[in-house]
Enzyme design. Sequence first.
Site, PDB file in Angstrom:
ATOM      1  N   HIS A 146     -66.685  53.050  54.977  1.00 11.83           N
ATOM      2  CA  HIS A 146     -65.585  52.406  54.255  1.00 11.83           C
ATOM      3  C   HIS A 146     -65.240  53.222  53.006  1.00 11.83           C
ATOM      4  O   HIS A 146     -64.074  53.395  52.652  1.00 11.83           O
ATOM      5  CB  HIS A 146     -65.999  50.979  53.875  1.00 11.83           C
ATOM      6  CG  HIS A 146     -64.837  50.099  53.515  1.00 11.83           C
ATOM      7  ND1 HIS A 146     -65.003  48.836  53.004  1.00 11.83           N
ATOM      8  CD2 HIS A 146     -63.486  50.304  53.591  1.00 11.83           C
ATOM      9  CE1 HIS A 146     -63.799  48.306  52.781  1.00 11.83           C
ATOM     10  NE2 HIS A 146     -62.880  49.167  53.125  1.00 11.83           N
ATOM     11  N   GLU A 165     -69.625  45.347  60.247  1.00 14.38           N
ATOM     12  CA  GLU A 165     -70.338  44.946  59.039  1.00 14.38           C
ATOM     13  C   GLU A 165     -71.836  44.923  59.328  1.00 14.38           C
ATOM     14  O   GLU A 165     -72.268  44.428  60.369  1.00 14.38           O
ATOM     15  CB  GLU A 165     -69.887  43.550  58.593  1.00 14.38           C
ATOM     16  CG  GLU A 165     -68.490  43.491  57.999  1.00 14.38           C
ATOM     17  CD  GLU A 165     -68.436  43.942  56.539  1.00 14.38           C
ATOM     18  OE1 GLU A 165     -69.498  44.239  55.947  1.00 14.38           O
ATOM     19  OE2 GLU A 165     -67.313  43.978  55.996  1.00 14.38           O
ATOM     20  N   THR A 193     -72.490  44.320  54.084  1.00 20.19           N
ATOM     21  CA  THR A 193     -71.911  43.030  53.726  1.00 20.19           C
ATOM     22  C   THR A 193     -71.986  42.754  52.235  1.00 20.19           C
ATOM     23  O   THR A 193     -71.231  41.956  51.708  1.00 20.19           O
ATOM     24  CB  THR A 193     -72.643  41.888  54.452  1.00 20.19           C
ATOM     25  OG1 THR A 193     -74.033  41.962  54.094  1.00 20.19           O
ATOM     26  CG2 THR A 193     -72.480  42.004  55.962  1.00 20.19           C
TER      27      THR A 193
HETATM   28 ZN   LIG Z   1     -66.574  47.591  53.429  1.00 14.78          ZN
END
Ligand SMILES: [Zn+2]
Length: 252
Positions: free
Chosen positions: A152, A114, A49
């Site tokens: 990510h 997340e 996060t």
């Molecule tokens: Zn991310």
Amino acid sequence: MPRFLTLAFAALLLSACAHQQAPRNPLATWVPSSNHDARRPVLVVLHYTEQDSVQRSLDTLRTANSGGRVSSHYLIGQDGTRYQLVSDLDRAWHAGAGSWGAVSDVNSASIGIELDNNGRVPFAEPLVESLLVLLGDLKTRWRIPAENFIAHSDLAPRRKVDPGVHFPWKRLAEHGYGVWPRDDTPPAPPGFDVVQALRTVGYPVDDLDATARAFRLRFRALPDGPLDAEDHRILYALVQGWTIPVQAEPAR
Ligand SMILES: [Zn+2]
């Protein structure tokens, strides 16, 4: 009720229905078949996060914040509490621009998770244990292969570094989520095509420097390139399928 209000009400009802039921294409005659089920997510993308509290992250993921609207399917707190914000069947806004393998619209194909971590400290143990439980559920229900659990930073090497150097990828791989090379694999052979190998693993290769950084971040917890012999060995092991848990024997 005035006519314009009636129309507005009807439009509202229609849009509500459209959300409940997939829109039908007026260009074709609707002859429904019961031989179908929901489309499946094929990737799981892990994030941190980069914030200091779950409450703040819940706010960010559920409001129109200044940096643009973002969301994820799940958020896991440091104490292991799991929150679901978007149905697995719906498209959350967590990945942004990027690609993985043949998937260029990652939000449409993935589930985003997340993790409550600011990027500067190790991930809390209850969080990791809770994540492993969730990943097991997702892997089973959606039949997601081990190699499709990614960072990510993997799909957006130019823009992202999460879930970062502290994320325990090897431990995840030992449980069957994400790939990790075996320790005993041989060096890459002379002439090994690094770019092709990165592409085969799934990385976008339009910016090789950025991809090299993302690869090292994921597999060696190092922030910078250029790729060296150890990176080549890891890549070679990945493309050969010499990963943990043991999936194949390296040829000596
Ligand atoms: Zn991310």
